[in-house]
Design an enzyme around this catalytic site. Structure first.
Site, PDB file in Angstrom:
ATOM      1  N   SER A  38       0.435  -1.424   0.095  1.00  0.00           N
ATOM      2  CA  SER A  38       0.099  -0.029   0.115  1.00  0.00           C
ATOM      3  C   SER A  38       0.855   1.132  -0.207  1.00  0.00           C
ATOM      4  CB  SER A  38      -0.895   0.448   1.129  1.00  0.00           C
ATOM      5  OG  SER A  38      -0.118   0.142   2.546  1.00  0.00           O
ATOM      6  N   LYS A  86       0.549   4.777   7.135  1.00  0.00           N
ATOM      7  CA  LYS A  86       0.263   5.228   5.598  1.00  0.00           C
ATOM      8  C   LYS A  86       0.671   7.036   5.800  1.00  0.00           C
ATOM      9  CE  LYS A  86      -2.845   2.463   4.570  1.00  0.00           C
ATOM     10  NZ  LYS A  86      -2.888   0.946   3.367  1.00  0.00           N
TER      11      LYS A  86
END
Length: 137
Positions: A38, A86
């Site tokens: 990701s 993230k």
């Protein structure tokens, strides 16, 4: 053969090193392995054979001193046993235009908006909403 005093000294040193290491990793910094794609290409590029490791500094946790663009590790809002990596896109009080739905979101106090660098393989705030500061790890 070693005497009991020798083994007692070794045990005390091991215990001391363990306590110091635990304190450092809990309060100041730790090393964490990054898995998944990701955050590719920043971490774990698609063609990389090796997993990436990062040094996680924890001084900013004391005052929640974060800014846009910081890469953070936090507990998953849906499964508190998982940790996600993230990038912070928006901070509390910011207004954010969502590109896929043309909606505008106001980020509430005590939250931030996070997204992965690889949009195609990232489960982030676009699917679960703003992340609470209490989940920052």
């Amino acid at each position: 053969m070693a005497t009991p005093n020798y083994w007692w000294g070794v045990a005390k040193k091991c215990f001391t090193v363990g306590i110091i290491s635990l304190t450092v990793s809990d309060r100041f910094a730790s090393v964490s392995r990054i898995s998944g794609h990701s955050m590719s290409p920043t971490f774990n590029p698609a063609r990389s054979y090796f997993k990436d490791y990062v040094l996680v500094e924890k001084f900013c946790l004391k005052n929640y001193n974060f800014s846009r663009g910081d890469v953070i590790i936090f507990l998953s809002p849906s499964n508190h046993k998982e940790r996600h990596v993230k990038r912070i896109i928006a901070m509390p009080g910011d207004w954010l235009n969502l590109s896929d739905s043309h909606d505008t979101v106001n980020i509430p106090q005590g939250h931030c908006w996070v997204e992965g660098d690889d949009v195609a393989s990232s489960a982030d705030s676009r699917s679960s909403g703003p992340v609470s500061d209490s989940l920052l790890n």
